[in-house]
Write an enzyme that holds these catalytic residues in place. Sequence first.
Site, short mmCIF file in Angstrom:
data_model
loop_
_atom_site.label_atom_id
_atom_site.label_comp_id
_atom_site.label_asym_id
_atom_site.label_seq_id
_atom_site.Cartn_x
_atom_site.Cartn_y
_atom_site.Cartn_z
N CYS A 46 0.83 -1.22 0.00
CA CYS A 46 0.00 0.00 0.00
C CYS A 46 0.86 1.25 0.00
O CYS A 46 0.52 2.26 -0.64
CB CYS A 46 -0.90 0.04 1.23
C1 BEZ Z 1 0.59 -4.65 1.86
O1 BEZ Z 1 0.03 -3.59 1.56
O2 BEZ Z 1 1.80 -4.75 1.77
C2 BEZ Z 1 -0.17 -5.85 2.29
C3 BEZ Z 1 -1.32 -5.69 3.05
C4 BEZ Z 1 -2.02 -6.82 3.46
C5 BEZ Z 1 -1.57 -8.08 3.09
C6 BEZ Z 1 -0.43 -8.21 2.29
C7 BEZ Z 1 0.27 -7.09 1.89
#
Ligand code: BEZ
Length: 212
Positions: A46
Amino acid sequence: MATIRLGDIAPNFTADSSVGTLNLYEYLGDGWGILFSHPADFTPVCTTELGTASKFKEDFDKRNVKMLALSVDGAASHNEWIKDINETQNTLVNFPIIADEDRKVSDLYDMIHPNADSTLTVRSVFIIAPDRTVKLIITYPASTGRNFHELLRVIDSLQLTAYHKVATPANWEHGQDVVVSPSIPTAEAKEIFEKGVEEIRPYLRMTPDPTA
Ligand code: BEZ
């Protein structure tokens, strides 16, 4: 939980965000919008997505598309996270992030897929037209960051086909030849499209991008 399909009116909402209380319809005004959800704050994928999205803001602005992100954490958390995004991604987050702690918006837009994760939002994307209809829905898993070039490409296609009687072929990008809408007879297409029409088959007619 609502099911939203293409052509439906995007449900309005008022919610807290990184920039204070935000009403969707007021925020979008009479332009286009892109609403995209994130699983949670301070997560790596994100962080890269929001940094990338910030760098693409000028491209969305050019297309009259307002950007709006969402995550299920609170506004104070979002604002702490934004500092990290700015620092690590060398950017300035320049659009609001909805603070959906009570999952009101996530539920309204069906952004939580319980068999994937019971509490976190998946990576949903909704593109909303000026008449408030939903023109595109894409859902990515949490483990896959979105391609913002692809989102701009789809917006180019949506905007072109909203105003011209054409559709865009596989892998199309702005400026490349487009397909004449199947509902237009070839004789009529030759009158409409000044740049010419190539009839490959009676059902497959190509014409140069009318906006290029
Ligand atoms: C991420 O944004 O890195 C992420 C969030 C939840 C699960 C896996 C990755």
